[in-house]
Design a protein around this motif. Structure first.
Motif, PDB file in Angstrom:
ATOM      1  N   MET A   1       0.835  -1.198   0.000  1.00 33.64           N
ATOM      2  CA  MET A   1       0.000   0.000   0.000  1.00 33.64           C
ATOM      3  C   MET A   1       0.872   1.250   0.000  1.00 33.64           C
ATOM      4  O   MET A   1       0.654   2.209  -0.711  1.00 33.64           O
ATOM      5  CB  MET A   1      -0.884  -0.026   1.253  1.00 33.64           C
ATOM      6  N   GLU A   5       1.170   4.216  -2.861  1.00 37.77           N
ATOM      7  CA  GLU A   5       0.977   5.642  -2.594  1.00 37.77           C
ATOM      8  C   GLU A   5       2.170   6.470  -3.073  1.00 37.77           C
ATOM      9  O   GLU A   5       2.017   7.538  -3.648  1.00 37.77           O
ATOM     10  CB  GLU A   5       0.801   5.871  -1.090  1.00 37.77           C
ATOM     11  N   ILE A   8       2.134   6.787  -6.838  1.00 39.59           N
ATOM     12  CA  ILE A   8       1.130   7.777  -7.246  1.00 39.59           C
ATOM     13  C   ILE A   8       1.666   9.186  -7.047  1.00 39.59           C
ATOM     14  O   ILE A   8       1.536  10.057  -7.913  1.00 39.59           O
ATOM     15  CB  ILE A   8      -0.150   7.598  -6.406  1.00 39.59           C
ATOM     16  N   GLU A   9       2.301   9.390  -5.903  1.00 37.13           N
ATOM     17  CA  GLU A   9       2.823  10.724  -5.600  1.00 37.13           C
ATOM     18  C   GLU A   9       3.837  11.153  -6.657  1.00 37.13           C
ATOM     19  O   GLU A   9       3.855  12.302  -7.094  1.00 37.13           O
ATOM     20  CB  GLU A   9       3.433  10.731  -4.203  1.00 37.13           C
ATOM     21  N   ILE A  12       2.072  12.135  -9.846  1.00 33.60           N
ATOM     22  CA  ILE A  12       1.459  13.452  -9.706  1.00 33.60           C
ATOM     23  C   ILE A  12       2.513  14.550  -9.819  1.00 33.60           C
ATOM     24  O   ILE A  12       2.310  15.574 -10.470  1.00 33.60           O
ATOM     25  CB  ILE A  12       0.696  13.526  -8.369  1.00 33.60           C
ATOM     26  N   LEU A  13       3.647  14.293  -9.207  1.00 31.11           N
ATOM     27  CA  LEU A  13       4.741  15.260  -9.285  1.00 31.11           C
ATOM     28  C   LEU A  13       5.161  15.464 -10.746  1.00 31.11           C
ATOM     29  O   LEU A  13       5.368  16.588 -11.204  1.00 31.11           O
ATOM     30  CB  LEU A  13       5.923  14.784  -8.439  1.00 31.11           C
ATOM     31  N   SER A  15       3.341  15.088 -13.380  1.00 30.25           N
ATOM     32  CA  SER A  15       2.323  15.895 -14.058  1.00 30.25           C
ATOM     33  C   SER A  15       2.514  17.374 -13.773  1.00 30.25           C
ATOM     34  O   SER A  15       2.344  18.223 -14.639  1.00 30.25           O
ATOM     35  CB  SER A  15       0.930  15.480 -13.597  1.00 30.25           C
ATOM     36  N   ALA A  16       2.882  17.660 -12.514  1.00 31.84           N
ATOM     37  CA  ALA A  16       3.050  19.061 -12.138  1.00 31.84           C
ATOM     38  C   ALA A  16       4.237  19.679 -12.865  1.00 31.84           C
ATOM     39  O   ALA A  16       4.274  20.883 -13.110  1.00 31.84           O
ATOM     40  CB  ALA A  16       3.229  19.188 -10.629  1.00 31.84           C
ATOM     41  N   ILE A  17       5.207  18.839 -13.199  1.00 33.28           N
ATOM     42  CA  ILE A  17       6.414  19.364 -13.846  1.00 33.28           C
ATOM     43  C   ILE A  17       6.221  19.552 -15.352  1.00 33.28           C
ATOM     44  O   ILE A  17       6.985  20.263 -15.991  1.00 33.28           O
ATOM     45  CB  ILE A  17       7.611  18.431 -13.542  1.00 33.28           C
ATOM     46  N   VAL A  18       5.160  18.942 -15.900  1.00 32.81           N
ATOM     47  CA  VAL A  18       4.950  19.015 -17.353  1.00 32.81           C
ATOM     48  C   VAL A  18       4.976  20.454 -17.868  1.00 32.81           C
ATOM     49  O   VAL A  18       5.596  20.752 -18.885  1.00 32.81           O
ATOM     50  CB  VAL A  18       3.617  18.337 -17.754  1.00 32.81           C
ATOM     51  N   THR A  19       4.320  21.358 -17.125  1.00 33.52           N
ATOM     52  CA  THR A  19       4.295  22.749 -17.608  1.00 33.52           C
ATOM     53  C   THR A  19       5.704  23.342 -17.645  1.00 33.52           C
ATOM     54  O   THR A  19       6.069  24.023 -18.600  1.00 33.52           O
ATOM     55  CB  THR A  19       3.409  23.628 -16.705  1.00 33.52           C
ATOM     56  N   THR A  20       6.478  23.055 -16.609  1.00 37.77           N
ATOM     57  CA  THR A  20       7.839  23.583 -16.561  1.00 37.77           C
ATOM     58  C   THR A  20       8.680  23.023 -17.707  1.00 37.77           C
ATOM     59  O   THR A  20       9.392  23.755 -18.392  1.00 37.77           O
ATOM     60  CB  THR A  20       8.499  23.235 -15.209  1.00 37.77           C
TER      61      THR A  20
ATOM     62  N   ALA B  83      -1.696  17.799 -11.801  1.00 41.00           N
ATOM     63  CA  ALA B  83      -0.842  18.928 -11.420  1.00 41.00           C
ATOM     64  C   ALA B  83      -1.533  19.781 -10.362  1.00 41.00           C
ATOM     65  O   ALA B  83      -0.910  20.199  -9.380  1.00 41.00           O
ATOM     66  CB  ALA B  83      -0.510  19.772 -12.650  1.00 41.00           C
ATOM     67  N   TYR B  86      -1.356  18.109  -7.141  1.00 42.28           N
ATOM     68  CA  TYR B  86      -0.021  18.275  -6.560  1.00 42.28           C
ATOM     69  C   TYR B  86       0.095  19.617  -5.848  1.00 42.28           C
ATOM     70  O   TYR B  86       0.507  19.695  -4.696  1.00 42.28           O
ATOM     71  CB  TYR B  86       1.053  18.158  -7.645  1.00 42.28           C
ATOM     72  N   PHE B 103       6.435  28.916 -13.634  1.00 41.73           N
ATOM     73  CA  PHE B 103       6.489  28.499 -15.037  1.00 41.73           C
ATOM     74  C   PHE B 103       5.099  28.167 -15.584  1.00 41.73           C
ATOM     75  O   PHE B 103       4.847  28.317 -16.774  1.00 41.73           O
ATOM     76  CB  PHE B 103       7.448  27.323 -15.220  1.00 41.73           C
TER      77      PHE B 103
END
Lengths: 295, 275
Positions: A1, A5, A8-9, A12-13, A15-20, B83, B86, B103
């Motif tokens: 478990m 987790e 997954i984290e 998600i991280l 995905s958050a970096i995709v824009t950068t 995102a 996050y 960014f």
């Protein structure tokens, strides 16, 4: 478990970096493609050159910079007072009943595609300038002539297009002014106009200012509307009824038929545009941060 | 000048400038709808264009618009929602997080023609995808990400802290809490973001112009070139091909935007009512 987790984290991280990563990729690819010609031609010659004749490999973008600045400045002159007036009306004067629909209307303006604005400008504004505005100008200067494709046409359409940016951000800034400011001003005997002009707008000025910077960025970066109505003639304009070519319009129009060197030059224009927009963005963020510090 | 007339002038200026903004909206929307609506017939919606768009309808172009928008939404939605999760649920206010946020803001401010240049250099040439539905869709994906992230994050913020605490104290893990408690609460926020992103994708022209090729034939695969309605409108307008078809295409775009705006407003109105 626990491992699940963690995985997954990580996802998600990422995905958050995709824009950068996207910003990085955009920067790399625009610079990689445009830089060679910029260095070969000379950055200074490229920017200050007053002749843009890509077919004979002369790449001076000064006329394009002037064109962009002229149209943007015109848009700001018309759009900023109008936008601030709308924001004041919305947040201080209008009743809740009228504010709602009015706000929805302004948001609708933001949703209309830029090419539709361009088409409207082409079909209504350009002939109107040729038929109605030109005679007025000719009263002062009989030699003036215009096809209607002009700085003025671009400025008017852009002014409408930047309204939503100015209105919504300025309104936020004005609404954020504490109620006590209003009460104190009114208690001191100031009337509503004095309170708005001398207390509320000054208190919200950094928010309003940053909305203007962002609107300026939008105007500089706008392509389709400008492309359809400014005439796309890369020359130094003599009056606001003259046609101009903008940085964005030139890229959009000439990419379709540009040869390899010409294409690189268009990417080099992209670099210039990119840097201008970045600087404006950083400026806007800095102003907003300052505003955050004051409140 | 006395106080009273100063006041009158002040109000007159504010109200007339506001009216000016409203009038320009009504003028643009009204003019295009009045001129364009008669052209939106069943033939226009169901036939292929002929003679460069001078005659016939715009069916392959409607389909092309749907394809490109769908590609963008399918890829952007999971990334954008993740995102936002996050930023709101996992991140701490560290320097690197502030940088990622910065960014994201920067990405939102990049002009569409730059996206077009990038899409051309990266997806069309470098990745070898050619002028295609996929190249256009991927370019739009990046463009609409900031919109999606912002809308989702706004709605994540409205979920009360006690929901998270309640779920965690019942023994749920953080991820279970997010999937089963938090996300269901902000379905409508995500939906608003999606719809706004869709609006942006449908109306976008400059980025699409350099990446999807502009073919008027029906696209049969993701690697086929195609044309969106916005691009079609530009082509018709700039070449002066057919006034009737141009007005009809513009009117169709405005109608879509009106529908999208109404839905987005309705959702956020309900959201406010609930919270």
């Amino acid at each position: 478990m626990k491992a699940y987790e963690k995985a997954i984290e990580k996802l998600i991280l990422i995905s958050a970096i995709v824009t950068t990563v996207s910003v990085a990729l955009i920067t790399v690819f625009i610079f990689k493609t445009g830089m060679p010609i910029l260095l070969q031609y000379g950055v200074l010659d490229f920017i200050t050159g007053t002749d843009w004749s890509p077919t004979s490999e002369i790449f001076g973008i000064m006329p394009l910079i002037i064109g962009t600045l002229a149209v943007t400045l015109g848009a700001l002159i018309i759009g900023v007072p109008t936008g601030i007036a709308c924001a004041v009306y919305l947040s201080e004067i209008a009743s809740k009943k009228t504010a709602g629909p009015f706000k929805a209307a302004i948001e609708l303006l933001a949703g209309i595609p830029s090419v539709v604005y361009g088409f409207f400008g082409l079909i209504v504004l350009v002939p109107a300038i040729r038929n109605y505005i030109l005679p007025i100008f000719q009263k002062f200067n009989p030699d003036l002539n215009t096809s209607g494709f002009s700085i003025l046409a671009g400025a008017v359409i852009l002014a409408i297009m930047i309204l939503p940016t100015i209105v919504s951000l300025s309104e936020n800034a004005i609404t954020a002014v504490p109620q006590e400011f209003r009460e104190a001003s009114l208690a001191l005997g100031a009337n509503k106009r004095e309170t708005i002009m001398k207390v509320i707008v000054p208190a919200a000025k950094s928010g309003i200012f940053s909305s203007v910077i962002l609107a300026m960025g939008r105007a500089i970066g706008e392509t389709m509307a400008v492309l359809l109505i400014t005439g796309n003639v890369a020359q130094m304009p003599g009056s606001i009824l003259d046609p101009v070519a903008t940085l964005t319009g030139t890229i959009a129009m000439e990419m379709s038929y540009a040869g390899p060197t010409h294409q690189q030059a268009l990417f080099a224009i992209g670099i210039v545009l990119f840097i201008i927009i970045m600087l404006l963005n950083i400026l806007a963020q800095a102003v907003m941060k300052k505003m955050g510090g004051v409140n | 000048m006395n106080k009273k007339s100063k006041n009158a002038i002040f109000y007159a200026i504010i109200v007339s400038l506001s009216a000016l903004a409203l009038i320009s909206l009504i003028l643009i929307v009204g003019f295009i709808l009045i001129k364009g609506l008669p052209g939106i017939t069943t033939e226009f919606l169901s036939q292929s264009p002929s003679k460069m768009g001078k005659e016939g309808g715009i069916l392959p172009i409607i389909i092309g618009t749907l394809y490109v928008t769908l590609v963008a939404l399918v890829i952007a939605t999971p990334i954008g929602v993740a995102a936002a999760i996050y930023f709101n649920e996992y991140s701490k206010d560290t320097r690197s997080v502030r940088m990622i946020r910065f960014f994201t803001e920067v990405l939102a401010g990049i002009p569409s023609i730059i996206f077009g240049l990038f899409g051309f250099a990266f997806f069309v040439v470098f990745m070898g995808l050619g002028w295609s539905v996929l190249s256009g869709g991927l370019t739009l994906t990046i463009m609409i990400l900031p919109t999606l992230i912002r809308a989702t994050e706004e709605s994540l913020k409205t979920v009360p802290m006690s929901y998270r605490e309640g779920s965690l104290s019942l023994g749920a893990t953080k991820w279970q809490t997010i999937v089963k408690v938090i996300l269901p609460c902000c379905k409508s926020g995500v939906l608003t973001g999606l719809i706004l992103g869709m609006g942006r994708a449908i109306g976008e022209t400059a980025a699409v112009m350099l990446t999807i090729g502009g073919s008027m034939r029906m696209a049969e695969s993701l690697l086929d070139p195609t044309r969106t309605m916005a691009l079609h409108l530009y082509m018709l307008a700039s070449e002066g091909i057919s006034e009737e078809k141009t007005y009809a295409t513009a009117a169709l775009l405005i109608i879509i935007v009106l529908i999208i705006n109404t839905i987005a407003n309705e959702i956020s109105r309900r959201m406010i009512k609930l919270s």
